[in-house]
Write a protein that holds these residues in place. Structure first.
Motif, mmCIF file in Angstrom:
data_model
loop_
_atom_site.group_PDB
_atom_site.id
_atom_site.type_symbol
_atom_site.label_atom_id
_atom_site.label_comp_id
_atom_site.label_asym_id
_atom_site.label_seq_id
_atom_site.Cartn_x
_atom_site.Cartn_y
_atom_site.Cartn_z
ATOM 1 N N THR A 1 45.809 56.575 52.692
ATOM 2 C CA THR A 1 46.032 57.933 52.210
ATOM 3 C C THR A 1 45.390 58.030 50.838
ATOM 4 N N GLU A 2 45.113 59.238 50.406
ATOM 5 C CA GLU A 2 44.554 59.430 49.077
ATOM 6 C C GLU A 2 45.519 58.899 48.011
ATOM 7 N N GLU A 3 46.802 59.099 48.240
ATOM 8 C CA GLU A 3 47.807 58.620 47.289
ATOM 9 C C GLU A 3 47.810 57.100 47.210
ATOM 10 N N ALA A 4 47.662 56.423 48.358
ATOM 11 C CA ALA A 4 47.639 54.957 48.359
ATOM 12 C C ALA A 4 46.425 54.438 47.588
ATOM 13 N N LEU A 5 45.267 55.063 47.792
ATOM 14 C CA LEU A 5 44.074 54.648 47.057
ATOM 15 C C LEU A 5 44.252 54.913 45.567
ATOM 16 N N GLN A 6 44.862 56.031 45.221
ATOM 17 C CA GLN A 6 45.103 56.339 43.813
ATOM 18 C C GLN A 6 45.983 55.268 43.177
ATOM 19 N N ARG A 7 46.994 54.799 43.907
ATOM 20 C CA ARG A 7 47.897 53.765 43.377
ATOM 21 C C ARG A 7 47.147 52.445 43.162
ATOM 22 N N VAL A 8 46.247 52.106 44.080
ATOM 23 C CA VAL A 8 45.448 50.887 43.924
ATOM 24 C C VAL A 8 44.517 51.030 42.724
ATOM 25 N N GLU A 9 43.830 52.168 42.620
ATOM 26 C CA GLU A 9 42.898 52.390 41.518
ATOM 27 C C GLU A 9 43.607 52.473 40.163
ATOM 28 N N ALA A 10 44.874 52.852 40.170
ATOM 29 C CA ALA A 10 45.645 52.928 38.931
ATOM 30 C C ALA A 10 46.260 51.578 38.560
ATOM 31 N N GLY A 11 46.172 50.593 39.462
ATOM 32 C CA GLY A 11 46.749 49.283 39.190
ATOM 33 C C GLY A 11 48.225 49.190 39.505
ATOM 34 N N ILE A 12 48.757 50.199 40.178
ATOM 35 C CA ILE A 12 50.172 50.210 40.542
ATOM 36 C C ILE A 12 50.405 49.366 41.794
ATOM 37 N N ALA A 13 49.443 49.389 42.715
ATOM 38 C CA ALA A 13 49.520 48.606 43.945
ATOM 39 C C ALA A 13 48.298 47.692 44.025
ATOM 40 N N GLU A 14 48.453 46.564 44.700
ATOM 41 C CA GLU A 14 47.356 45.612 44.886
ATOM 42 C C GLU A 14 46.721 45.837 46.256
ATOM 43 N N PRO A 15 45.398 45.816 46.333
ATOM 44 C CA PRO A 15 44.753 45.958 47.642
ATOM 45 C C PRO A 15 44.907 44.681 48.458
ATOM 46 N N THR A 16 44.892 44.825 49.769
ATOM 47 C CA THR A 16 44.916 43.660 50.648
ATOM 48 C C THR A 16 43.505 43.079 50.724
ATOM 49 N N VAL A 17 43.391 41.885 51.273
ATOM 50 C CA VAL A 17 42.076 41.265 51.459
ATOM 51 C C VAL A 17 41.215 42.160 52.354
ATOM 52 N N ARG A 18 41.802 42.697 53.411
ATOM 53 C CA ARG A 18 41.060 43.591 54.304
ATOM 54 C C ARG A 18 40.563 44.812 53.543
ATOM 55 N N GLN A 19 41.418 45.397 52.729
ATOM 56 C CA GLN A 19 41.018 46.580 51.959
ATOM 57 C C GLN A 19 39.905 46.248 50.975
ATOM 58 N N LEU A 20 39.958 45.063 50.360
ATOM 59 C CA LEU A 20 38.884 44.644 49.454
ATOM 60 C C LEU A 20 37.562 44.501 50.197
ATOM 61 N N VAL B 1 32.628 41.603 47.320
ATOM 62 C CA VAL B 1 34.040 41.328 47.047
ATOM 63 C C VAL B 1 34.137 40.503 45.770
ATOM 64 N N HIS B 2 33.191 39.592 45.581
ATOM 65 C CA HIS B 2 33.181 38.771 44.374
ATOM 66 C C HIS B 2 33.105 39.651 43.123
ATOM 67 N N TRP B 3 32.243 40.670 43.136
ATOM 68 C CA TRP B 3 32.152 41.560 41.978
ATOM 69 C C TRP B 3 33.466 42.320 41.786
ATOM 70 N N LEU B 4 34.048 42.817 42.874
ATOM 71 C CA LEU B 4 35.314 43.540 42.734
ATOM 72 C C LEU B 4 36.384 42.652 42.094
ATOM 73 N N LEU B 5 36.448 41.400 42.524
ATOM 74 C CA LEU B 5 37.482 40.503 42.021
ATOM 75 C C LEU B 5 37.217 40.003 40.600
ATOM 76 N N PHE B 6 35.939 39.651 40.322
ATOM 77 C CA PHE B 6 35.649 38.951 39.073
ATOM 78 C C PHE B 6 34.740 39.715 38.107
ATOM 79 N N GLY B 7 34.101 40.793 38.572
ATOM 80 C CA GLY B 7 33.232 41.562 37.694
ATOM 81 C C GLY B 7 31.920 40.888 37.378
ATOM 82 N N GLU B 8 31.535 39.893 38.146
ATOM 83 C CA GLU B 8 30.284 39.184 37.902
ATOM 84 C C GLU B 8 29.183 39.749 38.774
ATOM 85 N N GLY B 9 28.015 39.984 38.188
ATOM 86 C CA GLY B 9 26.892 40.554 38.897
ATOM 87 C C GLY B 9 26.646 41.971 38.430
ATOM 88 N N VAL B 10 25.678 42.627 39.045
ATOM 89 C CA VAL B 10 25.305 43.973 38.632
ATOM 90 C C VAL B 10 25.465 44.934 39.810
#
Length: 142
Positions: free
Chosen positions: A39-58, A69-78
């Protein structure tokens, strides 16, 4: 003349939820949520740091946004949020085209004329993907 490769790939202290927001770029939250099966609300909660995404969602977010996925998790790369909405495979092809043709590592580094040429290539890829029965590419905005 500016150095096209001077743009950093990550930001100090940026969190997973911040990278998810940045990777989504200009893709509307509602469209991203639908594509991710949230749901849009669920994505908003993940993007706000209120909820953690699952591995599948990542994994699905990385594919949808055209980042690893590596960039999402660690911020490495461009990453390139301008190309993110195209999906990983199409975005990778367009990034390679931009590097080979213009020496640019991100769409925001292109001139309007160069961006039009990248959009022409995106249209060709969209037609090809459509003939193959996959999801299509959308226009790149700089």
């Amino acid at each position: 003349m500016t150095d096209r490769n001077a743009r950093p790939g990550n930001r100090p202290q940026e969190t997973l939820n911040g990278r998810l927001r940045r990777a989504r770029g200009g893709l509307a939250r509602a469209k991203a949520a639908t594509a991710l099966g949230l749901t849009e609300e669920a994505l908003q909660r993940v993007e706000a740091g209120i909820a953690e995404p699952t591995v599948r969602q990542l994994r699905e977010a990385a594919e949808l946004y055209g980042v690893s996925v590596h960039w999402l998790l660690f911020g490495e790369g461009v990453p390139d949020p301008v190309l993110a909405h195209l999906g990983a495979d199409v975005a990778a092809l367009l990034r390679q085209f931009m590097r080979d043709r213009f020496g640019a590592s991100a769409a925001e580094q292109l001139t309007p004329e160069e961006l039009r040429e990248v959009n022409d290539q995106a249209d060709r890829l969209q037609a090809l993907v459509g003939r193959l029965g996959g999801s299509g590419a959308r226009e790149v905005e700089g």
